[in-house]
Design a protein around this motif. Structure first.
Motif, PDB file in Angstrom:
ATOM      1  N   ASP A   1       0.833  -1.206   0.000  1.00  0.00           N
ATOM      2  CA  ASP A   1       0.000   0.000   0.000  1.00  0.00           C
ATOM      3  C   ASP A   1       0.865   1.252   0.000  1.00  0.00           C
TER       4      ASP A   1
ATOM      5  N   GLU B   1       2.573   1.610  -3.420  1.00  0.00           N
ATOM      6  CA  GLU B   1       1.626   2.078  -4.440  1.00  0.00           C
ATOM      7  C   GLU B   1       1.288   3.550  -4.246  1.00  0.00           C
TER       8      GLU B   1
ATOM      9  N   SER C   1      -7.447   0.912 -10.493  1.00  0.00           N
ATOM     10  CA  SER C   1      -7.678  -0.526 -10.652  1.00  0.00           C
ATOM     11  C   SER C   1      -6.965  -1.059 -11.888  1.00  0.00           C
ATOM     12  N   GLU C   2      -6.927  -0.273 -12.953  1.00  0.00           N
ATOM     13  CA  GLU C   2      -6.288  -0.703 -14.195  1.00  0.00           C
ATOM     14  C   GLU C   2      -4.785  -0.895 -14.034  1.00  0.00           C
ATOM     15  N   ILE C   3      -4.161  -0.087 -13.182  1.00  0.00           N
ATOM     16  CA  ILE C   3      -2.713  -0.206 -13.004  1.00  0.00           C
ATOM     17  C   ILE C   3      -2.353  -1.180 -11.889  1.00  0.00           C
ATOM     18  N   GLY C   4      -3.359  -1.864 -11.354  1.00  0.00           N
ATOM     19  CA  GLY C   4      -3.098  -2.922 -10.396  1.00  0.00           C
ATOM     20  C   GLY C   4      -3.173  -2.533  -8.941  1.00  0.00           C
ATOM     21  N   MET C   5      -3.619  -1.332  -8.617  1.00  0.00           N
ATOM     22  CA  MET C   5      -3.755  -0.932  -7.215  1.00  0.00           C
ATOM     23  C   MET C   5      -4.937  -1.647  -6.584  1.00  0.00           C
ATOM     24  N   ASP C   6      -4.793  -1.994  -5.331  1.00  0.00           N
ATOM     25  CA  ASP C   6      -5.876  -2.640  -4.587  1.00  0.00           C
ATOM     26  C   ASP C   6      -6.884  -1.582  -4.169  1.00  0.00           C
ATOM     27  N   THR C   7      -8.078  -1.644  -4.709  1.00  0.00           N
ATOM     28  CA  THR C   7      -9.107  -0.649  -4.400  1.00  0.00           C
ATOM     29  C   THR C   7     -10.150  -1.188  -3.422  1.00  0.00           C
TER      30      THR C   7
END
Length: 327
Positions: free
Chosen positions: A249, A252, A288-294
């Motif tokens: 986290d 990111e 979300s598209e770049i892989g971050m946990d939302t």
């Protein structure tokens, strides 16, 4: 560790000397007037010394000028989150929570002589998923400055000295003639050379810069002594942060904020007149598209995060109008 303690002790001693010097100016001014009460010149010198001493006396730190306090009654969910995160990382919960329309970072700053305030930058806060909002708060708490009250106020005093000595700039050209005329009228002088005021001002600025350099050196020395361990507690030095957010986290969050790369799409949407909800939805989709946990965090669910957005809706609307000013 012993070296760090010695340097901190030296910083406190140095700060006390600075405060004593400020008080000595006031005492010297009072003594000059007391010893020579019948001389106008003594009153003038004493008054200047007292005035300078009072001007440079320690003052409680304040919030940034562009920060606006958000009252608990207007944003109970935001205040509750700030307190939960603070307790989780074992720091004192903020006495106040404030927002900055164009501020990119979030800070946990000292205000007054005892309390602290959490200042949240709205452009960053608007685009973050719930778990990264918790990470942002946790990092702000972890990175708090900890010079202490005595050293912190001494640094403020030195800053005032330096700005007073070195901060003076030349007068605007359209004001110089008026100032020259007023000074001449005040002293009953007519027909003084046109460059007199400018010359005196240049001499004063030169003297200020010369005297300001020792103050600058003293200030930097005090900062180095006070921050012998780096001056700020980082997330690596505060293990409790690991109980709130993961290393992923924090990584990111740092990647998102690096270079403010997230800002350009937000500015473009704001210029198109997009609503706050649309800007946030687009930002979450990109995250979300770049892989971050939302997903949810332990201390903040997506639903609670949405309630915070509702509490800050008026602040968002005002801030978005100024996003184009951020460079």
């Amino acid at each position: 560790m012993q070296v760090v303690k010695v340097r901190r002790a030296a910083a406190v001693l140095m700060a006390l000397v600075i405060h004593a010097s400020t008080l000595a100016l006031i005492a010297l001014g009072v003594r000059v007037i007391y010893v020579n009460p019948g001389f106008l010149f003594a009153w003038m010198i004493g008054g200047v010394l007292i005035g300078v001493g009072v001007l440079m006396c320690p003052r409680p730190p304040r919030l940034p000028a562009d920060a606006e306090v958000v009252e608990r009654s207007a944003a109970p969910e935001l205040h509750a989150l700030a307190e939960r995160v603070a307790r989780a990382v074992h720091v004192q919960p903020p006495a106040r929570v404030a927002v900055r329309d164009l501020g990119m970072t979030s800070e946990y700053v000292r205000t007054g002589f005892g309390g602290r305030a959490l200042v949240i930058g709205l452009p960053t806060w608007l685009v973050l998923p719930a778990r990264h909002r918790v990470a942002l708060m946790a990092r702000a708490y972890a990175e708090q400055a900890h010079e202490g009250l005595i050293v912190g106020t001494a640094l403020t005093t030195l800053t005032q000295w330096r700005e007073s000595l070195q901060g003076g700039g030349g007068s605007a050209s359209h004001l110089r003639e008026e100032q020259h005329t007023r000074i001449g009228a005040l002293f009953g002088v007519q027909g003084t050379p046109a460059g007199t005021y400018e010359a005196a001002g240049s001499i004063g600025r030169a003297v200020g810069h010369v005297l300001g350099w020792p103050v600058l050196v003293l200030q930097r020395l005090l900062i180095r002594l006070a921050r012998a361990d780096g001056g700020r507690r980082t997330e690596q030095q505060l293990p409790e942060v690991d109980a709130v957010v993961t290393d992923a986290d924090l990584r990111e969050l740092s990647e998102l904020m690096e270079g403010a790369r997230f800002l350009a799409p937000v500015q473009a949407a704001a210029l198109r007149g997009a609503a706050t909800s649309a800007i946030r939805t687009s930002a979450l989709d990109r995250a979300s598209e770049i892989g971050m946990d939302t997903g949810d965090a332990d201390l903040l669910t997506a639903q609670a995060s949405s309630r915070i957005d509702c509490e800050l809706s008026e602040h968002y609307a005002r801030a978005i109008r100024g996003f184009g000013l951020i460079s």
